[in-house]
Design a protein around this motif. Structure first.
Motif, PDB file in Angstrom:
ATOM      1  N   ALA A 123      -1.775   1.049   7.130  1.00  0.00           N
ATOM      2  CA  ALA A 123      -2.309  -0.286   6.834  1.00  0.00           C
ATOM      3  C   ALA A 123      -1.841  -0.764   5.467  1.00  0.00           C
ATOM      4  O   ALA A 123      -1.547  -1.951   5.284  1.00  0.00           O
ATOM      5  N   GLU A 176       1.702  -1.820   5.841  1.00  0.00           N
ATOM      6  CA  GLU A 176       1.781  -3.081   6.585  1.00  0.00           C
ATOM      7  C   GLU A 176       1.591  -4.278   5.654  1.00  0.00           C
ATOM      8  O   GLU A 176       2.237  -5.312   5.807  1.00  0.00           O
ATOM      9  N   LYS A 177       0.713  -4.122   4.673  1.00  0.00           N
ATOM     10  CA  LYS A 177       0.464  -5.202   3.712  1.00  0.00           C
ATOM     11  C   LYS A 177       1.673  -5.463   2.819  1.00  0.00           C
ATOM     12  O   LYS A 177       1.839  -6.570   2.301  1.00  0.00           O
ATOM     13  N   ASN A 223       4.971  -4.754   3.724  1.00  0.00           N
ATOM     14  CA  ASN A 223       6.235  -4.761   4.468  1.00  0.00           C
ATOM     15  C   ASN A 223       7.163  -5.877   4.010  1.00  0.00           C
ATOM     16  O   ASN A 223       8.389  -5.751   4.056  1.00  0.00           O
ATOM     17  N   GLN A 239      -8.182   1.312   8.446  1.00  0.00           N
ATOM     18  CA  GLN A 239      -7.242   0.207   8.245  1.00  0.00           C
ATOM     19  C   GLN A 239      -7.710  -0.729   7.139  1.00  0.00           C
ATOM     20  O   GLN A 239      -6.911  -1.200   6.326  1.00  0.00           O
TER      21      GLN A 239
END
Length: 255
Positions: free
Chosen positions: A11, A14-15, A17, A104
């Motif tokens: 997670a 993902e923040k 990327n 997450q």
């Protein structure tokens, strides 16, 4: 435990990327909101306005509320799990759904804490704000605040399941309720006509406003911790029960 740590790590990645620059606008907005607010309170308090707090307490309260805003009022991806495809992703893994949501969410906090909260904490002496807690019970209160925040978020997520396509409306109503009753924007004690004394017993007051009050020394920790523990004991079983029953009514992408 490793699988949850790995989920939190994913997670976090993902923040970021899109790169650090992708998060820079959010950081700038937070800074440009916090710094003027600090100086606004400084001007207001210097004018002799009596609010039941010293200037130092008010500035620290506002500062910590901004630095730990994600923890003060927890918001997971659950409110959009019907419309944003979150549901399919969570149920496609061999892990408990709520455990994934928690991991997450915590992982998603890390980039902003590294890019905003930590630098601003280091710069606080230059702004004239003390970040020394009045009591170490603040950390226990913060943990109970986060735990209760997840329980309340699950309840709102179950409401979005019940109302299906009204996630946006639920989110707006929730934001308004939390902003008024949690004490993160305006301390509960500031509410007029004696409402502050009444409202401090409701569950939203046990979110951000509770640990903040302990941090600045506005309230006695024992009563706050007791209220937080009681609401955790009440709301977590209710949240788990309602979530279990709500799963039967889940529909995602017409399936």
């Amino acid at each position: 435990m490793f699988k949850y740590i790995k989920t939190a790590h994913m997670a976090c990645l993902e923040k970021t990327n899109g790169g650090i620059l992708y998060l820079l606008p959010d950081v700038i907005i937070k800074v440009c909101t916090l710094v003027p607010l600090i100086y606004l309170w400084r001007v207001v308090m210097s004018s002799g306005v009596e609010v039941g707090m010293s200037m130092s307490q008010m500035l620290t309260y506002t500062y910590i509320s901004s630095l730990l805003s994600d923890m003060m009022v927890v918001k997971t991806a659950a409110t959009g799990w019907l419309s944003e495809g979150v549901l399919m992703r969570l149920y496609g893994r061999p892990m408990p759904v709520l455990g994934q949501l928690i991991a997450q969410t915590v992982g998603g906090w890390l980039p902003m804490m590294a890019l905003f909260s930590l630098p601003m904490a280091l710069l606080s002496p230059l702004i004239g704000v003390s970040l020394k807690p009045a009591s170490l019970w603040f950390f226990i209160s913060l943990f109970l605040c986060i735990s209760l925040g997840f329980a309340i978020d699950v309840l709102f997520a179950c409401l979005s399941i019940k109302l299906r396509n009204m996630s946006w409306l639920i989110g707006r109503i929730r934001a308004a309720i939390v902003a008024l009753l949690s004490g993160t924007v305006i301390p509960i004690s500031f509410l007029p006509f004696g409402f502050g004394e009444i409202m401090r017993y409701q569950p939203f007051a046990c979110l951000g406003g509770a640990p903040l009050a302990i941090f600045v020394g506005m309230a006695e920790p024992t009563s706050i911790l007791m209220l937080q523990a009681i609401w955790n004991i009440i709301l977590w079983p209710v949240a788990l029960l309602i979530f279990k029953k709500s799963q039967e009514g889940m529909v995602s992408y017409g399936g």
